[in-house]
Write a protein that holds these residues in place. Sequence first.
Motif, PDB file in Angstrom:
ATOM      1  N   GLY A  83       0.790  -1.189  -0.137  1.00 48.93           N
ATOM      2  CA  GLY A  83      -0.046  -0.103   0.012  1.00 48.93           C
ATOM      3  C   GLY A  83       0.881   1.301   0.102  1.00 48.93           C
ATOM      4  O   GLY A  83       0.466   2.170  -0.594  1.00 48.93           O
ATOM      5  N   ASN A  87       1.082   4.071  -2.975  1.00 44.87           N
ATOM      6  CA  ASN A  87       0.801   5.668  -2.561  1.00 44.87           C
ATOM      7  C   ASN A  87       2.199   6.267  -3.142  1.00 44.87           C
ATOM      8  O   ASN A  87       1.880   7.509  -3.387  1.00 44.87           O
ATOM      9  CB  ASN A  87       0.436   5.998  -1.235  1.00 44.87           C
ATOM     10  CG  ASN A  87      -0.709   5.052  -0.925  1.00 44.87           C
ATOM     11  OD1 ASN A  87      -1.680   4.962  -1.785  1.00 44.87           O
ATOM     12  ND2 ASN A  87      -1.064   5.050   0.214  1.00 44.87           N
ATOM     13  N   PHE A 185      -4.398   4.109  -1.282  1.00 42.52           N
ATOM     14  CA  PHE A 185      -4.422   2.687  -0.579  1.00 42.52           C
ATOM     15  C   PHE A 185      -4.208   2.782   0.844  1.00 42.52           C
ATOM     16  O   PHE A 185      -3.372   3.671   1.393  1.00 42.52           O
ATOM     17  CB  PHE A 185      -3.389   1.565  -1.310  1.00 42.52           C
ATOM     18  CG  PHE A 185      -3.491   1.437  -2.873  1.00 42.52           C
ATOM     19  CD1 PHE A 185      -4.282   0.481  -3.468  1.00 42.52           C
ATOM     20  CD2 PHE A 185      -3.079   2.382  -3.683  1.00 42.52           C
ATOM     21  CE1 PHE A 185      -4.702   0.259  -4.592  1.00 42.52           C
ATOM     22  CE2 PHE A 185      -3.544   2.047  -5.118  1.00 42.52           C
ATOM     23  CZ  PHE A 185      -4.401   1.334  -5.486  1.00 42.52           C
ATOM     24  N   ARG A 187      -2.323   1.609   4.140  1.00 41.97           N
ATOM     25  CA  ARG A 187      -1.029   1.166   4.334  1.00 41.97           C
ATOM     26  C   ARG A 187      -0.935   0.019   5.213  1.00 41.97           C
ATOM     27  O   ARG A 187       0.340  -0.643   5.387  1.00 41.97           O
ATOM     28  CB  ARG A 187      -0.094   2.430   4.900  1.00 41.97           C
ATOM     29  CG  ARG A 187      -0.109   3.576   4.134  1.00 41.97           C
ATOM     30  CD  ARG A 187       0.761   4.699   4.808  1.00 41.97           C
ATOM     31  NE  ARG A 187       1.033   5.701   3.849  1.00 41.97           N
ATOM     32  CZ  ARG A 187       2.231   5.717   3.011  1.00 41.97           C
ATOM     33  NH1 ARG A 187       2.947   4.792   3.160  1.00 41.97           N
ATOM     34  NH2 ARG A 187       2.337   6.676   2.311  1.00 41.97           N
ATOM     35  N   GLU A 193      -4.705  -5.705  -0.777  1.00 41.70           N
ATOM     36  CA  GLU A 193      -5.053  -4.378  -0.088  1.00 41.70           C
ATOM     37  C   GLU A 193      -6.131  -3.343  -1.177  1.00 41.70           C
ATOM     38  O   GLU A 193      -6.609  -2.441  -0.808  1.00 41.70           O
ATOM     39  CB  GLU A 193      -4.174  -3.457   0.519  1.00 41.70           C
ATOM     40  CG  GLU A 193      -3.281  -2.693  -0.293  1.00 41.70           C
ATOM     41  CD  GLU A 193      -2.723  -3.549  -1.589  1.00 41.70           C
ATOM     42  OE1 GLU A 193      -2.439  -3.041  -2.656  1.00 41.70           O
ATOM     43  OE2 GLU A 193      -2.219  -4.525  -1.366  1.00 41.70           O
ATOM     44  N   GLU A 194      -5.741  -3.618  -2.421  1.00 44.31           N
ATOM     45  CA  GLU A 194      -6.162  -2.947  -3.475  1.00 44.31           C
ATOM     46  C   GLU A 194      -7.821  -3.272  -3.400  1.00 44.31           C
ATOM     47  O   GLU A 194      -8.685  -2.103  -4.002  1.00 44.31           O
ATOM     48  CB  GLU A 194      -5.903  -3.429  -4.885  1.00 44.31           C
ATOM     49  CG  GLU A 194      -6.164  -4.669  -5.273  1.00 44.31           C
ATOM     50  CD  GLU A 194      -5.205  -5.702  -4.790  1.00 44.31           C
ATOM     51  OE1 GLU A 194      -5.521  -7.030  -5.306  1.00 44.31           O
ATOM     52  OE2 GLU A 194      -4.468  -5.514  -4.125  1.00 44.31           O
TER      53      GLU A 194
END
Length: 206
Positions: A83, A87, A185, A187, A193-194
Motif C-alpha cells: 500500500g 501511494n 491505498f 498502508r 489491499e487494493e
Amino acid sequence: MPWYISDWWIAFHWAVMVLFSIVILTYNRADLVGHTIESVFSQRFRDYELIVVDDGSTDDTPAVLAQYSDRAQLVRQENQGIGGARNTGLLRATGDYVIFLDSDDLWFPWTLETLSKVIAMHNGPAIVMGAVDSFHQVDTLKRIPETPLTYQAFADYLACYRKPIWLTPSITAVRTEKIKALGGFMRHRFAHEENDAWMRLSDAPG
C-alpha cells in the motif's frame, strides 16, 4: 541563449499530460522486474509515463532498475509494504489514468492500446479493467493471439455485482483524480489491499 531554451523545453515537457501513468512497485524481484518493464516499452500505444518504486529491495533490483534511469522515473524508499509503495507512485502520477503493474506480471503489446480505445468509446469512465491470462512460462504468451475488442459496460462498480468481475491492479486503469481523492491505498500490511480501494470507488460513475 541555449540554457534558456533547454530550461523552457524541460518545463514544457513536464507540463504535458499523458493518458496513462504506469506505476510498477517491486521488492526483491531482480529476476523479474526487467521483463515487466520491457513489456511496458513494447507497447504500441506510447502516451504514458513510467514510474518504478523500489520498496527497499535488498537484492540486485536497484542495479537492474538503474539500466532504465533514462526512460523511467525511479524511486527508492525504505520498505513500506504494498500500500505504501503504491501511494508513493500515485503521488508522482500525472496521467489521466493510473495503472499499478505488479513486477511479476507482463503485458501484451496491445494492452494499453485496448484500454485507450475503451476509454475513448465510453467518454472517460472511472475504471477500466482488462481480461487476465495466467501463465508460468513466458513463451506461452507468444501463442496467444490478439482478438477483436469485446467489453461490458456498467453504470458503476456496484452495478456489476452479478458478473464475475475481479479488479486486478495490473490490468486496471483508474482515473488518477478519483483514487487520489480517496487518499490512495491503505498502508496496513495485508493481502489484496487494493480491494479496499476498489470498494471505496464503488459509486464512481462508469
